[in-house]
Design a protein around this motif. Structure first.
Motif, PDB file in Angstrom:
ATOM      1  N   GLU A  85       0.926  -1.129  -0.044  1.00  0.00           N
ATOM      2  CA  GLU A  85       0.008  -0.214  -0.172  1.00  0.00           C
ATOM      3  C   GLU A  85       0.856   1.201   0.084  1.00  0.00           C
ATOM      4  OE1 GLU A  85      -2.823   0.312   3.187  1.00  0.00           O
ATOM      5  OE2 GLU A  85      -3.692   2.288   2.678  1.00  0.00           O
ATOM      6  N   THR A 143       2.831   1.628  -3.583  1.00  0.00           N
ATOM      7  CA  THR A 143       1.918   2.070  -4.646  1.00  0.00           C
ATOM      8  C   THR A 143       1.261   3.220  -4.480  1.00  0.00           C
ATOM      9  OG1 THR A 143       0.165   0.709  -3.849  1.00  0.00           O
ATOM     10  CG2 THR A 143       1.779  -0.428  -5.346  1.00  0.00           C
ATOM     11  N   SER A 144       0.865   3.738  -3.307  1.00  0.00           N
ATOM     12  CA  SER A 144       0.190   4.881  -3.023  1.00  0.00           C
ATOM     13  C   SER A 144       1.193   6.232  -2.769  1.00  0.00           C
ATOM     14  CB  SER A 144      -0.536   4.789  -1.791  1.00  0.00           C
ATOM     15  OG  SER A 144      -1.260   3.843  -1.843  1.00  0.00           O
ATOM     16  N   GLY A 187       3.943   5.357  -6.044  1.00  0.00           N
ATOM     17  CA  GLY A 187       3.367   5.236  -7.302  1.00  0.00           C
ATOM     18  C   GLY A 187       3.888   4.431  -8.275  1.00  0.00           C
ATOM     19  N   THR A 228       0.338   1.889 -11.086  1.00  0.00           N
ATOM     20  CA  THR A 228       1.003   1.923 -10.063  1.00  0.00           C
ATOM     21  C   THR A 228       1.865   0.743  -9.584  1.00  0.00           C
ATOM     22  OG1 THR A 228      -0.630   1.177  -8.522  1.00  0.00           O
ATOM     23  CG2 THR A 228      -0.649   3.686  -8.822  1.00  0.00           C
ATOM     24  N   TYR A 239      -4.458  -6.990 -16.159  1.00  0.00           N
ATOM     25  CA  TYR A 239      -3.918  -5.901 -15.542  1.00  0.00           C
ATOM     26  C   TYR A 239      -2.279  -5.603 -15.895  1.00  0.00           C
ATOM     27  CZ  TYR A 239      -7.869  -7.089 -12.998  1.00  0.00           C
ATOM     28  OH  TYR A 239      -9.159  -7.222 -12.726  1.00  0.00           O
ATOM     29  N   ALA A 274      -2.647   0.679 -17.296  1.00  0.00           N
ATOM     30  CA  ALA A 274      -3.058   1.735 -16.282  1.00  0.00           C
ATOM     31  C   ALA A 274      -3.564   1.008 -15.149  1.00  0.00           C
ATOM     32  CB  ALA A 274      -3.721   2.821 -16.774  1.00  0.00           C
ATOM     33  N   ASP A 275      -4.325  -0.069 -15.359  1.00  0.00           N
ATOM     34  CA  ASP A 275      -5.380  -0.804 -14.402  1.00  0.00           C
ATOM     35  C   ASP A 275      -4.507  -1.543 -13.483  1.00  0.00           C
ATOM     36  OD1 ASP A 275      -8.104  -0.733 -13.715  1.00  0.00           O
ATOM     37  OD2 ASP A 275      -8.377  -2.669 -14.947  1.00  0.00           O
ATOM     38  N   THR A 303      -3.209  -1.717 -10.341  1.00  0.00           N
ATOM     39  CA  THR A 303      -3.362  -0.894  -9.387  1.00  0.00           C
ATOM     40  C   THR A 303      -3.827  -1.630  -7.935  1.00  0.00           C
ATOM     41  OG1 THR A 303      -5.831  -0.385  -9.613  1.00  0.00           O
ATOM     42  CG2 THR A 303      -4.134   1.387 -10.264  1.00  0.00           C
ATOM     43  N   LEU A 304      -3.720  -0.932  -6.889  1.00  0.00           N
ATOM     44  CA  LEU A 304      -3.531  -1.951  -5.378  1.00  0.00           C
ATOM     45  C   LEU A 304      -4.901  -2.594  -5.174  1.00  0.00           C
ATOM     46  CD1 LEU A 304      -2.369  -2.384  -2.597  1.00  0.00           C
ATOM     47  CD2 LEU A 304      -3.300  -0.365  -1.829  1.00  0.00           C
ATOM     48  N   ASP A 305      -6.031  -2.013  -5.829  1.00  0.00           N
ATOM     49  CA  ASP A 305      -7.429  -2.657  -5.457  1.00  0.00           C
ATOM     50  C   ASP A 305      -7.435  -4.177  -6.295  1.00  0.00           C
ATOM     51  OD1 ASP A 305      -7.298  -0.687  -7.921  1.00  0.00           O
ATOM     52  OD2 ASP A 305      -9.071  -1.777  -8.186  1.00  0.00           O
ATOM     53  N   LYS A 306      -6.296  -4.358  -7.282  1.00  0.00           N
ATOM     54  CA  LYS A 306      -6.259  -5.710  -7.960  1.00  0.00           C
ATOM     55  C   LYS A 306      -5.825  -6.629  -6.988  1.00  0.00           C
ATOM     56  CE  LYS A 306      -8.200  -3.064 -11.266  1.00  0.00           C
ATOM     57  NZ  LYS A 306      -8.021  -1.759 -10.738  1.00  0.00           N
TER      58      LYS A 306
END
Lengths: 464, 464
Positions: free
Chosen positions: B49, B52-53, B56, B286, B422, B426-427, B429-432
């Motif tokens: 987290e 990637t946040s 990035g 990210t 993914y 661009a997709d 991202t952390l939610d994956k």
């Protein structure tokens, strides 16, 4: 399924009587025929494929919008509709021509965003400012005056997923009026989590408005993963700044056209069943689910009916213009036909994608309910349940009709569980439509429209 | 599951003997402890987290890449690694700064595309030309010389979905050398269907190369729904033209750093188990799946081991630099340590997302197989099957190691069914990433690394 069977057993004896009164056995045979034909035909798919590929996105006022109007007229003619015509509709012509965004602090990262319809531009280099996050629009409204001066307001409201799309209304408030409320507190731009259930990186556009006397600030939605990212950074205590760059244009009043195709009734040609969808779409995707599907399946449904048997009353397929910018085609249509709205014996718009139709609902007078039940019986083989609430609202383009009169309104409820994963995004493309489901939709509209047009008694609306 | 049980029953008696030889009961108790700790800890998630946040995207040579190096060093130190250091790696520094595309004929529509890594720019207004479609790279190679003059070549090859990602290799050929082959036929730009299993509108980037003596033409991938659209239009007989606009920059040689953290062994400190991932990522997403997950879970795994019991041999977590541009960090690492590669007693890189690990595989000498089976037994409670092929390849950053020596290589196979939905988009991202799956991954790496570090006998590789 058990519930469906129970329902069917309960209504079958009554339906027997109704059918004897309202539909001849020949007519019921024709209904079966049209249902089978629609289930076995690629026509709606071919229309949808052509519209979304050969025309593509259809923002009202764009070159593609003009192409779509020409396309629809030509298709109606080739399909053998008895009458085909255009009716003009004006609307506020707006377009986007470039947009981008970035998180600039605490680190530089792209921000996937899109201008909301009607948004003003930012300066050429965009607007860079600190972000203030609110969980809901109401929290923003409760913020102290001037508390957002030189800030970008960010409403992080999450839309709920539901089969009937009931999460959309509560979420869309922040899109319609968020920029106005933010500007009242001094914000220099407004940003919201997309009105979307997607966890992909697509921003959701849609119409928004400004308010007389309140500063017009740039108005944008960000993709849900990007909203997650901002939320994490802000909750971790970072001061977050973003750059928003929207280049849009207000082009004054535009004109487009409702495109109308009619299968003329044999006995009561002036009375008609209105089905349709809206021909325009947002510019990001190719408008396959919203609302190419509605256009294609209602055109195809009417065609199948005509091929099986000319109906007693007319069937009019209305492809509304400029729905996305505020129902401008619908307003024009029902205004132009204001003195003859009683001619509409049934109305249903398909504007909720093309997943399976699971429910059939009416909004009619009590005396018309037996006809509704007879139609429901013919929809049941398609896996469609009769929803007895009798409070159907039809599609968005029927709002002006519902406001003006008590016409009989119908809904063929599509499963909308996934609809808002794609709606108003770049990802609304043909591959998101399942060919077999589109056929079921087409069959449902064909059965409904044919029976509404052929009932012995004219359907009447529920008095308001 | 049945297969798993059968396997377990077959190996249990043998394992009993091996364990008596290779691992003390205290050590086996510690393995159980580290497994439980990893399954119950949020550490890998917190690291992922944060990376990637707060950092990035991490394109080699970018400001964020520098931040990532500083981040990794600081994290290793805070986690209490015994030694933390950087080793430089150089690479060809490239960046994109703007890109867009459109179908311009038969109608104007946005085209979702991305420059492939290393692509040259188009002129400022892009390149507009007719498209010639090929189903495979081989078809393009078979095209007559000069047949693509003033055209844009488009390879429409579809990647297959598979749990082990075996569709990637065949598909990536068209990415690596497509532009070279197109240029040989006179094409002025190259465009390919994304090396991706996604049906969303994301273009997949990735490395590509030019060839001495062949004209360097702009090199791009389009999202799969966009490739579908082009295919439909072309197959319907339309002359299709597109505009491709890529603005990129070749910045010469760049330098980044492998970041290394070591838990020093108590008995044989110079011998080490190498685990890790790559710290860089493509610029579009990210880099959560590729390869933030590998970074986070191996850092966490080593930390858990240290907290339970210091291992006999060292555990070295190597976060490789500039993997995406051609394994530059890995090449530098194994060159720098070329004279001491025998110190590596086991090596495994996690660079395939963070879906559940389903299989454990080795590439070791026959004499080391009993240790492998003992490790497999301790991985079984995590739902991981022992894959007996003994031909593990490890991750991409182990390629230089495999080429240089016969070090013992291991693979903890993640389920890659969705990985290429993914990867490089661009997709990513952390939610994956699913938190519980990341925990299972962490536990798997912790069990493996701890046991490889503690075996009585030193693991040895399969002679090449």
């Amino acid at each position: 399924m058990k519930k469906l069977l129970t329902t069917l057993c309960a209504i079958v004896p009554l339906i027997g009587t109704v059918q004897a009164q309202e539909f001849t056995s020949t007519q019921l045979e024709q209904v079966k025929q049209v249902r089978e034909q629609a289930l076995n035909s690629d026509l709606s798919w071919q229309l949808l494929e052509s519209l979304t590929s050969e025309v593509g996105p259809r923002l009202p006022g764009s070159e593609n919008d003009k192409k779509a109007v020409a396309w629809a007229k030509q298709q109606f003619e080739q399909l053998g509709f008895d009458k085909v015509w255009l009716e003009p509709a004006t609307f506020p012509h707006w377009r986007r021509y470039r947009e981008s965004g970035a998180i600039v602090s605490p680190s530089t990262q792209p921000l996937h965003l899109t201008a909301l319809g009607n948004s003003v531009s930012t300066p050429t280099d965009g607007i860079t400012a600190a972000v203030v996050m609110f969980e809901t629009l109401d929290e923003l409204i409760a913020a102290p005056k001037k508390s957002l001066e030189n800030k970008i307001a960010f409403v992080n409201y999450r839309m709920n997923r539901h089969i009937d799309g009931n999460g959309y209304g509560p979420a869309v408030r922040a899109r319609s009026s968020g920029a106005v409320e933010a500007a009242k507190k001094g914000a220099i731009a407004y940003m919201m989590r997309s009105v979307s259930t997607s966890h992909h990186r697509f921003a959701h556009t849609g119409n928004s408005r400004y308010q007389e006397g309140v500063s017009k600030i740039p108005n944008t939605a960000i993709a849900n993963p990007d909203a997650d990212q901002l939320e994490r950074l802000i909750k971790a205590g970072h001061a977050v700044s973003v750059n928003i760059n929207l280049q849009t244009e207000d082009l004054g009043e535009g004109t487009s056209y409702n495109v109308i195709g009619e299968i003329t009734g044999s006995e009561y040609p002036e009375h008609y069943v209105l089905i349709g969808g809206h021909l325009d779409s947002w510019d990001l995707g190719t408008g396959a689910l919203d609302d190419g599907a509605g256009v294609a399946l209602t055109m195809a449904a009417a065609t199948h009916i005509k091929q099986v048997a000319r109906p007693k009353r007319s069937i009019r397929v209305v492809l509304f213009a400029a729905e996305e910018l505020g129902l401008w085609g619908a307003k024009a249509y029902f205004k132009q036909h204001a003195d003859k709205l009683d001619n509409i014996v049934a109305a249903a718009e398909s504007d909720f994608g093309a997943d399976l139709v699971y429910g059939f609902e009416s909004s009619v007078s009590a005396t018309s309910l037996p006809i509704v039940r007879a139609i429901a019986q013919q929809l049941a083989p398609l896996g469609i349940e009769y929803i007895r609430a009798n409070s159907a609202r039809g599609g968005p383009d029927l709002i002006p009709l519902r406001q003006a009169t008590d016409a009989p309104i119908f809904a063929l409820h599509q499963n909308g569980t996934d609809y808002f994963d794609y709606h108003h995004t770049a990802d609304d493309t043909l591959d998101k439509v399942a060919p077999d489901k589109l056929k079921q939709n087409t069959a449902a509209y064909a059965v409904f429209a044919m029976m509404a047009a052929n009932a012995k008694t004219t359907l009447t609306g529920k008095a308001k």
